[in-house]
Design a protein around this motif. Structure first.
Motif, short mmCIF file in Angstrom:
data_model
loop_
_atom_site.label_atom_id
_atom_site.label_comp_id
_atom_site.label_asym_id
_atom_site.label_seq_id
_atom_site.Cartn_x
_atom_site.Cartn_y
_atom_site.Cartn_z
N GLY A 303 0.81 -1.21 0.00
CA GLY A 303 0.00 0.00 0.00
C GLY A 303 0.85 1.27 0.00
N ALA A 304 0.25 2.37 -0.40
CA ALA A 304 0.92 3.67 -0.47
C ALA A 304 0.83 4.41 0.86
N GLY A 305 1.75 5.35 1.07
CA GLY A 305 1.75 6.17 2.27
C GLY A 305 0.77 7.32 2.17
N ALA A 306 0.24 7.76 3.32
CA ALA A 306 -0.69 8.89 3.36
C ALA A 306 0.07 10.20 3.36
N GLY A 307 -0.62 11.25 2.92
CA GLY A 307 -0.03 12.58 2.93
C GLY A 307 -0.09 13.21 4.32
N GLY A 308 0.81 14.17 4.56
CA GLY A 308 0.85 14.86 5.84
C GLY A 308 -0.16 15.99 5.92
N GLY A 309 -0.43 16.43 7.14
CA GLY A 309 -1.39 17.50 7.37
C GLY A 309 -0.71 18.84 7.64
N GLY A 310 -1.47 19.89 7.45
CA GLY A 310 -1.01 21.26 7.73
C GLY A 310 -2.18 22.05 8.25
N ASN A 311 -2.58 23.09 7.52
CA ASN A 311 -3.77 23.85 7.88
C ASN A 311 -5.01 22.98 7.81
N VAL A 312 -5.00 22.04 6.87
CA VAL A 312 -6.02 20.99 6.83
C VAL A 312 -5.28 19.67 6.69
N GLY A 313 -6.02 18.56 6.74
CA GLY A 313 -5.38 17.26 6.68
C GLY A 313 -4.99 16.86 5.27
N GLY A 314 -4.17 15.82 5.19
CA GLY A 314 -3.83 15.24 3.91
C GLY A 314 -4.87 14.22 3.49
N THR A 315 -4.51 13.37 2.52
CA THR A 315 -5.41 12.31 2.07
C THR A 315 -4.74 10.95 2.28
N ALA A 316 -5.55 9.92 2.40
CA ALA A 316 -5.04 8.58 2.65
C ALA A 316 -4.28 8.04 1.44
N GLY A 317 -3.36 7.13 1.69
CA GLY A 317 -2.65 6.46 0.60
C GLY A 317 -3.53 5.44 -0.08
N GLY A 318 -3.25 5.15 -1.32
CA GLY A 318 -4.03 4.16 -2.06
C GLY A 318 -3.74 2.75 -1.58
N ASP A 319 -4.77 1.90 -1.60
CA ASP A 319 -4.59 0.49 -1.27
C ASP A 319 -3.76 -0.20 -2.33
N HIS A 331 0.10 7.55 -4.09
CA HIS A 331 0.38 8.18 -2.80
C HIS A 331 -0.75 9.11 -2.35
N GLY A 332 -0.86 9.27 -1.03
CA GLY A 332 -1.77 10.27 -0.50
C GLY A 332 -1.17 11.66 -0.64
N LEU A 333 -2.03 12.65 -0.77
CA LEU A 333 -1.59 14.04 -0.97
C LEU A 333 -1.46 14.77 0.35
N GLY A 334 -0.39 15.55 0.47
CA GLY A 334 -0.25 16.43 1.62
C GLY A 334 -1.07 17.69 1.45
N ASP A 335 -1.34 18.37 2.53
CA ASP A 335 -2.08 19.63 2.49
C ASP A 335 -1.20 20.72 1.90
#
Length: 393
Positions: A303-319, A331-335
């Motif tokens: 599976g892929a890694g999730a993106g990090g959060g900042g002012n808002v959250g990131g998104t989950a990594g793909g299965d 990959h999940g996207l960072g904020d």
């Protein structure tokens, strides 16, 4: 009873036509009144020799059935291996998880069949297995595959907590080392002092000696303390474990899958500066028969890694991918508004090295889960769409 690494003959009981160890000529000459010689095996076509075979499998898994099946089975729906009644027989592995064995004369799957639960699944056919649909023990964000997150797994370290941006969780390790997480708070914007450490993946596991599922990814670090405490994204679950054994042949025109789940996030909408979770590894798929034909797909991808959060959250990594066996999970996207980092793409055939999550001034991304294991015993035909490549043994 389970035996590892033993071969069993598929022939029925033999008959010695020579009484008391005598020569073949004496057996032929023992014909009353010099009558015609009669070969009973040829001239008695309705005679059925007993089949003494009860044990199957020559690889990691070998099962001796307490009761031979008399009917075929078509796989449908969802089977929970935690429920004893769903298993034909329970088998103990020394040093490993108990196995749920489903046995039949023939096993087919023409649609989507999925297995969940705590025990790895063994599909045993005394004759043939034919998968034109799918057999799936993958883990996803919504559901964990049968036998996933094995006790032999070694957990990666978590990403470091930091109110200015937490470290990313590492991916799980199985057939290879998972990807490390990214470093958070790169500009040392908020306490504690310095940047937030990345989650570090453990070494790959040794080559399997028994059947077990894949390994989970690590948790991301927590950022700004919310009412529920500082939390990061959860690691994705490892893929499950499934082992197919057939007395004569296995054909997979559809697919058999045991991929890992993508890393998770803690909060999508709030500015908690979290680190993304690491991806889970692929699980384990075993195929054991004299003849194995795979015009379809077999996949145990990470599976892929999730993106990090900042002012808002990131998104989950793909299965981890299944039908797209040679394409890595996304990959999940960072904020982007908070200078957070993306997670790492997953692993697949041609992309075997697990990537590291992105580092950032805010929350860091999670690392990728490693590939799982595909174990094959038998003569293989086709088999060009297998990820990862089969384990040498």
């Amino acid at each position: 009873m389970l035996l590892a690494g033993c071969g069993f003959s598929g022939h029925g009981a033999s008959i010695d036509a020579t009484p008391n160890g005598g020569s073949d000529s004496s057996a032929i000459d023992a014909v009353p009144n010099d009558g015609p010689i009669v070969d009973a095996a040829i001239d008695a076509p309705n005679t059925v020799l007993p089949d003494a075979r009860t044990c199957y499998g020559v690889g990691l898994v070998a099962v001796c059935l307490t009761t031979l099946p008399t009917q075929g089975r078509a796989l449908t729906g969802v089977l929970d291996t935690s429920v004893d009644g769903n298993c034909t027989q329970l088998v103990t592995q020394t040093g490993g998880p108990m196995l749920c064995v489903v046995a039949a004369t023939t096993i087919t799957s023409t649609g989507a069949f999925r297995a969940i639960g705590t025990r790895p699944l063994v599909l045993l056919a005394t004759q043939t297995i034919d998968i034109s649909g799918s057999v799936d023990v993958s883990s996803t964000a919504a559901s964990t595959g049968a036998g996933a997150n094995a006790s032999v797994c070694v957990a990666p370290s978590a990403g470091g907590n930091d109110s200015g941006g937490a470290g990313g969780g590492a991916g799980g390790s199985f057939a290879g080392k998972g990807g490390d997480g990214g470093v958070g708070d790169g500009n040392n914007n908020h306490p504690p002092a310095g940047s937030a450490p990345a989650g570090i993946a453990t070494a790959a596991l040794a080559k399997p000696t028994l059947l077990h599922g894949g390994c989970p990814g690590g948790v991301g670090g927590g950022g700004i303390v919310d009412p529920n405490g500082a939390k990061g994204g959860a690691g994705g679950a490892g893929g499950g474990a499934v082992y197919l054994i057939a007395g004569t042949s296995i054909k997979i025109a559809g697919g058999v899958y045991a991929s890992g789940a993508g890393g998770g996030i803690h909060a999508a909408a709030a500015g908690f500066e979290e680190g993304g979770g690491g991806g889970g590894t692929g699980g384990m798929i075993g195929l054991d028969a004299p003849a194995i034909d795979i015009p379809g797909r077999v996949a145990a991808n990470g599976g892929a890694g999730a993106g990090g959060g900042g002012n808002v959250g990131g998104t989950a990594g793909g299965d981890g991918t299944t039908t797209s066996y040679n394409i890595a999970a996304t990959h999940g996207l960072g904020d982007a508004t908070g200078s957070a980092a993306n997670g790492a793409d997953g692993t697949s055939l041609g992309q075997e090295t697990a990537a590291t999550g992105g580092s950032a001034d805010a929350g860091a991304g999670g690392g990728a889960g490693s590939l799982g294991v595909v174990w094959i015993d038998g003569t293989l035909t086709n088999g060009t769409m297998i990820s990862p490549a089969k384990t040498p043994h």
